[in-house]
Write a protein that holds these residues in place. Structure first.
Motif, short mmCIF file in Angstrom:
data_model
loop_
_atom_site.label_atom_id
_atom_site.label_comp_id
_atom_site.label_asym_id
_atom_site.label_seq_id
_atom_site.Cartn_x
_atom_site.Cartn_y
_atom_site.Cartn_z
N THR A 119 -7.64 -8.41 -7.95
CA THR A 119 -7.52 -8.95 -6.60
C THR A 119 -6.17 -8.54 -6.01
N LEU A 120 -6.22 -7.76 -4.96
CA LEU A 120 -5.02 -7.35 -4.24
C LEU A 120 -4.83 -8.27 -3.05
N LEU A 121 -3.67 -8.92 -2.98
CA LEU A 121 -3.31 -9.71 -1.81
C LEU A 121 -2.69 -8.74 -0.81
N LEU A 122 -3.40 -8.51 0.27
CA LEU A 122 -3.16 -7.36 1.14
C LEU A 122 -2.34 -7.76 2.37
N PRO A 123 -1.11 -7.25 2.52
CA PRO A 123 -0.31 -7.55 3.72
C PRO A 123 -0.84 -6.78 4.91
N VAL A 124 -1.76 -7.41 5.60
CA VAL A 124 -2.62 -6.70 6.54
C VAL A 124 -1.94 -6.38 7.86
N HIS A 125 -0.92 -7.16 8.24
CA HIS A 125 -0.33 -6.96 9.57
C HIS A 125 1.15 -7.33 9.54
N ALA A 126 2.00 -6.39 9.94
CA ALA A 126 3.45 -6.63 9.91
C ALA A 126 4.15 -5.62 10.81
N PRO A 127 5.40 -5.89 11.19
CA PRO A 127 6.15 -4.91 11.98
C PRO A 127 6.39 -3.59 11.24
N TRP A 128 6.21 -3.61 9.92
CA TRP A 128 6.51 -2.42 9.12
C TRP A 128 5.27 -1.63 8.71
N ASN A 129 4.10 -2.00 9.17
CA ASN A 129 2.92 -1.23 8.74
C ASN A 129 1.98 -0.93 9.90
N LYS A 130 1.03 -0.07 9.62
CA LYS A 130 -0.06 0.21 10.54
C LYS A 130 -1.35 0.26 9.74
N VAL A 131 -2.47 0.14 10.39
CA VAL A 131 -3.72 -0.06 9.67
C VAL A 131 -4.08 1.14 8.80
N ALA A 132 -3.72 2.35 9.21
CA ALA A 132 -4.01 3.53 8.39
C ALA A 132 -3.31 3.43 7.03
N GLU A 133 -2.05 2.93 7.05
CA GLU A 133 -1.32 2.77 5.80
C GLU A 133 -1.96 1.71 4.91
N ILE A 134 -2.45 0.65 5.53
CA ILE A 134 -3.08 -0.42 4.77
C ILE A 134 -4.37 0.08 4.12
N ILE A 135 -5.15 0.86 4.85
CA ILE A 135 -6.38 1.42 4.30
C ILE A 135 -6.07 2.33 3.12
N ASP A 136 -5.08 3.21 3.28
CA ASP A 136 -4.71 4.11 2.19
C ASP A 136 -4.16 3.35 1.00
#
Length: 212
Positions: free
Chosen positions: A145-162
């Motif tokens: 189970t990965l607890l996924l930091p889905v939204h932040a000033p330091w990320n974008k959704v493409a990075e989260i998907i990868d």
């Protein structure tokens, strides 16, 4: 293990009658750490580390202990002698009956002009991974189970998907989501569900799920 989502990046995990809380920060409930036998803090930013919430948890349970990196420990250790432990990448320890591994060293880049601070992630019982504010991959470990930091000033959704693709967990559960507006959530859900390659979902604060 039973995982209960708290607001933003905070989670509570219970096993065999003992409770561990990760990142009771300033956006989480004021009693987020109350009832904890162990508290883990990934880094010093206010949405992950709040002294009042930590003190409430530590004072409610005289046997509770904290494991965190040096930048947080130095701010809270004097108040609770012998109950605050400093950890870093590669360390392993037992907290409230959970076997914990520490992975990662640095916070994700917010902007090149902002110095990076330290950040660690915690892998519990070789199964549940909370990365804090970084897209750390626990090398050599299979994450359930990965607890996924889905939204932040330091990320974008493409990075989260990868990131989901690289960690390749059995499931991903959203955290770090209190700044994400409700009308945007279906967009994120759709993209991660379609492209992440794993079971993905989110929990409302106060609700739970079995993990591990």
């Amino acid at each position: 293990m039973e995982l209960t989502k708290k607001t933003h990046a905070c989670v509570q995990i219970t096993k065999d009658g003992r409770t561990l809380v990760i990142d009771p920060g300033g956006f989480s409930e004021t009693d987020a750490a109350v009832g904890a036998d162990a508290i883990l803090v990934t880094h010093e930013h206010m949405d992950h580390f709040d002294q009042a919430r930590l003190r409430a948890g530590m004072e409610a349970n005289p046997g509770a202990e904290i494991w965190t990196l040096a930048s947080v420990a130095e701010q809270i250790s004097a108040a609770f002698p012998g109950r605050v432990h400093t950890v870093g990448e590669g360390d392993t320890f037992t907290a409230a009956g959970f076997e914990v591994e520490v992975h990662g060293q640095l916070h994700a880049v917010i902007h090149p002009d902002i110095p990076r601070i330290t950040n660690v992630g915690f892998l519990l019982d070789g199964s549940v991974f909370h990365p804090g504010d970084a897209l750390t991959v626990p090398e050599g470990r299979t994450v359930d189970t990965l607890l996924l930091p889905v939204h932040a000033p330091w990320n974008k959704v493409a990075e989260i998907i990868d990131y989901v693709r690289e960690v390749a967990p059995r499931r991903a559960v959203d955290i770090h989501d209190s700044l994400l507006q409700d009308h945007a959530r279906p967009i994120y859900d759709s993209l991660i569900d379609k492209l992440g390659g794993t079971d993905h979902g989110r929990l409302a604060p106060g609700t739970g799920t079995e993990v591990g």
